[in-house]
Design an enzyme around this catalytic site. Structure first.
Site: not given
Ligand code: G6P
Length: 611
Positions: A488, A491, A606, A27, A484, A507, A75, A2, A100-101
């Protein structure tokens, strides 16, 4: 997650609020809304499911007009995404609120309000607050006092903005567990979850502290009260990044722009922090030298991509600084009994500095007898930065794409600086450190060389667009790079991807390998290359299609079922940073081919400021 925007301005606030919402789009959200206290003394609201553009259409058809207002991107947490659940929430026709929260005791409060005759129009926890504040304000006729009394009854996390038609020219804000900043304008004042939302109107910000409440009123008046209700003064800080950071600068997506910014931001992360033969320990703050001298172990805690950076750092810190390291995701760490040996440094990694689990882990850790805490973070003034003993900013600049790219490689750069600083204080091999410093100096240019391979990576992407699964392999510090890479791809292209340490292939995951399962191997020419090659043979023998990212010295050739992309040679230590880049580009191109929403992938946010 949010996003909140609020304004008390000399002009009509609709444009300011709408632009703010657009800037918060990154976000992640599923609906948006706005409420403005009009010149006619009435409150008016527009809400829409989906993109901010849908709200904008409604505002074009039926504009709002007034000098005071609040707006929100939602969100969903409590209640599905819908117009009814979108914020602002109202109590009657006079009060509107954005939040937000999460309010944890909302069910009991809702029952109390229903018994008192209040009728709910949404499934959210937020509407509870709107009614409570309206009831309290009605009793004593002052919005600030009403908000204050209600906050004392809430359990959970919030940042909020409230307006009341009876107090035109006033916006009340409060924060507890979710970020909120005040934008200081010229005879105008603003509120937002993130300074980026307000850069079009100001570059001066007050970062509210936990428990703070703020009253914005006409002529730019800003009054702040701490958790006890005592008036306090908080410092006004000038935002460092230019407004250009919030635009795509000619790139098709923020993610692509941010991938291409990596040479520059890695250079920025190194600037002023390297000595001739090691890292400058003072970069971590004046107390770092003393504190680092006492470090016997390290616990690293983070979420998502930041967690992967921590996993890479474990290899570095143990290998080059000789410190035992444990790395854990914050949402697990904070809910178990943690044994903290003497001399343990607690390190958090976070792009935003506002991730709820990471922040809660830091607060939890503070009671456990750690030597101290270090935050490696990208957002100055964030909660994590303010609450940690030592900090190192990653200098990546604002990252807008939800899928983290430059924030990750600058975190790695910062973690290599930490490795060097600790190694230096602990008297580790000075020549080895000097070699690492040399390699770091060349890193921005090498990342630039890898970016020049973009057309070759793009050519590979077609082989993935129609696939439903992919497997990423790496060994040693390249295993987290594989993780990672898989993250990606998941995501932004929604392709199911997994990563394994290559030695684990037989395994289990080998059972999945066939012509429909592309296998990506991260294969720099290091001590583990021969072992990795045997793993690749296992894939080829099962008809799997291999995509190998290797350097010039690796004797592997393109052939049937195998495609090799060559990267420049790099020191073993820095390979994780360099090899991350083609995997970012690969996911990006696959996502573009699939036509997904690259910068704002479905269901993701985000900055995850709720648990
Ligand atoms: C969310 C974002 C990720 C990020 C993670 C941790 O899931 O989409 O891209 O890695 O939060 O966020 P931070 O701001 O703590 O690195």
């Amino acid at each position: 997650m949010c996003g909140i925007v609020g304004a008390v301005a000399q002009r009509n606030v609709q444009g300011i609020l709408l632009e703010g919402l657009k800037r918060l789009e990154y976000r992640g959200y599923d609906s948006a809304g706005m409420a403005v206290s009009g010149h006619d003394g009435q409150l008016a609201r527009r809400r829409a499911l989906g993109k901010v553009a849908a709200l904008e259409e409604k505002l074009v058809a039926a504009p709002l007009s007034g000098h005071t207002g609040i707006a929100h991107t939602r969100w969903a947490t409590h209640g599905r995404p819908s117009e009814e659940n979108a914020h602002p929430h109202q109590s009657g026709e006079r009060l509107a609120l954005v939040h937000n929260g999460i309010i944890e005791n909302h069910e009991a409060l809702r029952a109390e309000l229903e018994a008192d005759g209040y009728v709910f129009t949404s499934e959210t926890d937020t509407e509870v607050m709107a009614h409570l504040i309206s009831r309290e304000t009605g009793r004593q006729g002052d919005l600030l006092g009403g908000v204050q009394r209600v906050l004392a009854r809430l359990d959970g996390a919030y940042a909020l903005g409230v307006v009341h038609a009876d107090e035109p020219g006033v916006v009340i804000g409060a924060r507890q567990g979710s970020p909120l900043v005040v934008g200081v304008g010229i005879e105008e004042a603003f509120l937002a979850s993130d300074p980026l939302a307000l850069l079009q109107v100001t570059d001066r910000f007050i970062y509210l502290e936990e428990g703070d409440m703020v009253r914005l009123s006409s002529a730019g008046k800003v009054e702040i009260f701490d958790a006890d209700g005592t008036p306090v003064t908080r410092q006004v800080q000038t935002f460092e990044y230019g407004d250009g950071a919030a635009s795509k600068g000619g790139y098709r997506h923020f993610m692509l722009k941010e991938i291409h910014e990596q040479p520059a931001v890695i250079a920025a992360a190194l600037e002023g922090r390297l000595g001739e033969r090691s890292a400058l320990v003072e970069s971590f703050g004046p107390e770092a030298e003393t504190l680092f001298g006492k470090v016997r172990q390290i616990h690293v805690v983070a979420c998502g991509t930041s967690y992967h950076a921590g996993m890479v750092a474990r290899y570095w810190l143990e290998r080059y600084a000789g410190v035992p390291v444990q790395v854990e995701v914050a949402s697990e760490y904070r809910y178990r009994r943690v044994v903290v040996p003497e001399g343990t440094l607690f390190v958090t990694l976070s792009q935003s500095g506002e991730t709820a689990d990471t922040l809660a882990a830091l607060r939890f850790a503070k009671q456990l007898g750690y030597l101290g805490s270090l935050a490696i973070c990208n957002v100055p003034g964030s909660s994590l930065v303010r609450e940690s003993d030592l900090t190192l900013m990653t200098q990546a600049g604002p990252e807008i794409g939800v899928a983290s790219t430059k924030a990750f490689t600058t975190q790695l750069t910062a973690l290599m600086l930490l490795t060097l600083a600790l190694g230096r204080v602990r008297g580790q091999d000075a020549d080895e450190q000097a070699a690492l410093v040399e390699a770091l100096r060349g890193l921005p240019a090498q990342v630039g060389e890898v970016l020049a391979l973009d057309p070759a990576v793009e050519a590979l992407s077609a082989a993935f667009a129609e696939k439903h699964h992919a497997l990423f392999l790496g060994r040693g510090a390249e295993f987290p790079v594989a993780l990672e890479g898989a993250l990606k791809l998941k995501e932004i292209s929604y392709i199911h991807a997994e990563a394994y340490p290559a030695g684990e292939l037989k395994h289990g995951p080998l059972a999945l390998v066939d012509g429909e399962m592309p296998v990506i191997a991260v294969a720099p020419n290091d001590a583990l290359l021969d072992k990795l090659k045997s793993n690749l043979q296992e894939v080829r023998a099962r008809g799997g299609e291999l995509f190998v990212f290797a350097d010039e010295g690796v004797a592997l050739e393109d052939g049937e079922g195998i495609r090799v992309l060559r990267l420049p040679r790099v020191s073993d230590a820095l390979a994780p940073i360099l090899y991350t880049v083609p995997l970012q580009l690969l996911s990006y191109h696959v996502a573009v081919l699939k036509g997904t929403d690259v910068d704002q992938p479905r269901n993701l946010a985000k900055s995850v400021t709720v648990e």
